[in-house]
Design a protein around this motif. Structure first.
Motif, PDB file in Angstrom:
ATOM      1  N   LYS A 150       0.869  -1.409   0.037  1.00  0.00           N
ATOM      2  CA  LYS A 150      -0.065  -0.018   0.094  1.00  0.00           C
ATOM      3  C   LYS A 150       0.772   1.140   0.083  1.00  0.00           C
ATOM      4  O   LYS A 150       2.047   1.299   0.359  1.00  0.00           O
ATOM      5  N   ALA A 153      -0.370   7.128   1.397  1.00  0.00           N
ATOM      6  CA  ALA A 153      -1.704   7.805   1.379  1.00  0.00           C
ATOM      7  C   ALA A 153      -2.566   6.808   2.004  1.00  0.00           C
ATOM      8  O   ALA A 153      -3.713   6.878   2.657  1.00  0.00           O
ATOM      9  N   GLN A 154      -2.603   5.506   1.371  1.00  0.00           N
ATOM     10  CA  GLN A 154      -3.489   4.513   1.746  1.00  0.00           C
ATOM     11  C   GLN A 154      -3.584   4.060   3.176  1.00  0.00           C
ATOM     12  O   GLN A 154      -4.489   3.957   3.851  1.00  0.00           O
ATOM     13  N   ARG A 156      -2.291   5.980   5.592  1.00  0.00           N
ATOM     14  CA  ARG A 156      -2.502   7.121   6.413  1.00  0.00           C
ATOM     15  C   ARG A 156      -4.188   6.850   6.386  1.00  0.00           C
ATOM     16  O   ARG A 156      -4.811   7.115   7.528  1.00  0.00           O
ATOM     17  N   LYS A 157      -4.839   6.937   5.461  1.00  0.00           N
ATOM     18  CA  LYS A 157      -6.133   6.660   5.338  1.00  0.00           C
ATOM     19  C   LYS A 157      -6.896   5.600   6.088  1.00  0.00           C
ATOM     20  O   LYS A 157      -7.720   5.498   6.875  1.00  0.00           O
ATOM     21  N   LEU A 158      -6.140   4.470   6.241  1.00  0.00           N
ATOM     22  CA  LEU A 158      -6.339   3.320   6.656  1.00  0.00           C
ATOM     23  C   LEU A 158      -6.435   3.176   8.321  1.00  0.00           C
ATOM     24  O   LEU A 158      -7.223   2.599   9.001  1.00  0.00           O
ATOM     25  N   SER A 160      -6.301   6.252  10.034  1.00  0.00           N
ATOM     26  CA  SER A 160      -6.838   7.679  10.267  1.00  0.00           C
ATOM     27  C   SER A 160      -7.258   7.779  11.746  1.00  0.00           C
ATOM     28  O   SER A 160      -6.893   9.009  12.456  1.00  0.00           O
ATOM     29  N   ASP A 161      -7.665   6.534  12.399  1.00  0.00           N
ATOM     30  CA  ASP A 161      -8.106   6.896  14.034  1.00  0.00           C
ATOM     31  C   ASP A 161      -6.791   6.656  14.699  1.00  0.00           C
ATOM     32  O   ASP A 161      -7.011   6.809  15.873  1.00  0.00           O
ATOM     33  N   PRO A 163      -3.347   7.812  13.923  1.00  0.00           N
ATOM     34  CA  PRO A 163      -2.269   8.768  13.301  1.00  0.00           C
ATOM     35  C   PRO A 163      -0.756   8.255  13.697  1.00  0.00           C
ATOM     36  O   PRO A 163       0.134   8.193  12.831  1.00  0.00           O
TER      37      PRO A 163
END
Length: 483
Positions: A150, A153-154, A156-158, A160-161, A163
């Protein structure tokens, strides 16, 4: 120093602790933990598995134990999200434990293939390795298609809770500042006899005495004795300046002992035949001046590299030569070299056809349509084989086999022992490179192939057992008996 410890831990795991998978125990980690950064692992790790079983005290106790050994900046609680229910179940438990233990979270992704589309290739590989078919209900399989590489960006999004778990990936990377030194050589010490202050002095003595013996042989020489001595002086100067006298001493000792024991040894081949020093020492039996062979092709001060002399010995008695080297330099300082066996075009199409459940005849026909070249690739096979192109265009099953086979070609299928390669190190080999057991469990091999070993400046020799030398030896023996 941490590289040294990683080599030790990996060697222990693959040679002493291997049971289905490589493993280390606590005493090993205590002995070789300095500089190591560790993560708590996937669902099978001690901490996640205990949490899933409801054993939070046990998980917390182990976390503190690792923290006390490695330090809070070198042990992290690992969290993953690859679409597995158990990962989501244990993630908040891991986060809570990390907070209580004063440890950081780090987000990782278990990578088995490059992109989601490659998940089918991973399954094909597993089927090839386990001798299963894709339609077997009991075959090993991944439960999701998320085990791919991944992007940042993927990730960080995955997460996100969480960080901080992603940021700690960069923090760990910033802690690592290391590069392997490849500009120096690590030759084992050669014990010279009393009266010779350095290996170079002893090498010069042996070479000069050897050349006297060679020139005393009753055979015509193409050059004057002065030219032989001038050539030897030039070569010895280069050998001394490049720092390789011990290499020649080690090799002449091995070959000399083999000849003393009556083990057939080849006359020499390759660029080593251009070294008069090797001829004088009895390493090769080819007179380079007789055939106008140049020394610089073998050893050149403008192209610094370790000398490389291949040694051919009787196939039947090669084991005796290897054992002599182990006895001379120590069992822990001599190791055979690993080699990886990649999937090749003619074989991979048979494997792919089989695991896809296609008739045996299909894979056989495709394989036979590929030219007999061990280095052939499927794209090159298409170009050179009209029959293969015709089969692919007319049969969707052939097209699928070739498409999947092309993407699997050159992936390593398994590993084995190199037919000739042996490495000799000053001190234990595991001080320089990680080790493993050979697949048959009969000996220890390096985890690095010969190219990295050469880059690391280690002494690598090719001692090849030749059936031809055995046949010649047996034939001469039979002739003597007849006489």
């Amino acid at each position: 120093h941490w590289y040294h410890n990683l080599c030790k831990l990996s060697s222990i795991a693959w040679t002493e602790g291997f049971y289905y998978k490589p493993r280390i125990d606590w005493p090993s980690l205590e002995a070789h933990h300095d500089g190591i950064i560790a993560l708590s692992g996937c669902l099978k790790g001690l901490i996640p598995s205990r949490l899933l079983k409801g054993d939070r005290p046990g998980a917390l106790d182990f976390a503190h134990r690792m923290k006390d050994l490695l330090g809070p900046d070198r042990f992290y609680i690992e969290v993953m999200r690859a679409g597995l229910d158990e990962q989501e179940q244990v993630l908040p438990l891991l986060a809570s434990l990390a907070a209580e233990a004063g440890l950081g979270l780090v987000a990782t992704n278990d990578v088995h293939y490059r992109s989601p589309e490659d998940s089918v290739l991973q399954e094909l590989l597993i089927c090839i390795a386990t001798n299963k078919k894709m339609d077997d209900p009991d075959r090993l399989r991944f439960r999701t298609r998320e085990f791919y590489l991944k992007t940042a960006a993927q990730m960080r999004k995955l997460f996100s809770d969480y960080p901080e778990a992603v940021e700690n990936t960069l923090k760990i990377a910033s802690l690592i500042n290391f590069s392997l030194k490849t500009e120096s050589y690590h030759l084992p010490a050669f014990a010279v006899p009393a009266g010779f202050p350095t290996p170079m002095v002893y090498l010069r003595h042996l070479a000069e005495e050897g050349l006297k013996g060679r020139l005393a042989e009753e055979k015509p020489r193409p050059r004057s004795p002065e030219e032989y001595w001038q050539r030897l002086e030039m070569e010895l100067g280069v050998i001394d300046n490049m720092g390789f006298p011990s290499y020649f001493l080690i090799l002449q000792d091995i070959i000399g002992r083999a000849r003393e024991r009556g083990i057939p040894v080849g006359p020499g081949r390759g660029s080593a035949a251009g070294a008069l020093t090797a001829y004088a020492l009895g390493i090769v039996d080819v007179d380079p001046l007789e055939y106008d062979l140049i020394f610089e092709r073998f050893l050149n001060p403008d192209r610094i590299s370790m000398p490389d002399i291949d040694v051919d010995v009787c196939q039947r008695r090669r084991g005796e030569v290897l054992q002599y080297i182990r006895d001379r330099y120590g069992e822990r300082s001599v190791c055979q070299i690993i080699t990886f066996k990649p999937l090749k075009a003619k074989g991979v199409v048979r494997d792919v056809a089989r695991v896809l459940g296609f008739p045996y005849d299909l894979g056989d026909r495709i394989s036979k349509a590929i030219p007999n070249d061990p280095k052939i690739t499927i794209p090159r096979a298409r170009e050179s084989s009209p029959e293969l192109r015709s089969m692919e265009a007319s049969d969707p099953q052939v097209a699928q086999v070739l498409s999947d086979g092309e993407r699997l070609t050159d992936i390593n299928r398994n590993y084995s022992v190199h037919a000739a390669g042996v490495v000799i190190t000053p001190g234990e080999t595991s001080d320089f490179v990680p080790l493993a057991k050979d697949p048959k469990g009969q000996g220890i091999i390096t985890q690095y192939t010969f190219q990295p070993l050469e880059k690391l400046g280690l002494l690598k020799m090719d001692i090849l057992g030749l059936a031809t030398l055995t046949v010649v030896h047996d034939t001469l023996g039979a002739i003597r008996e007849e006489e």
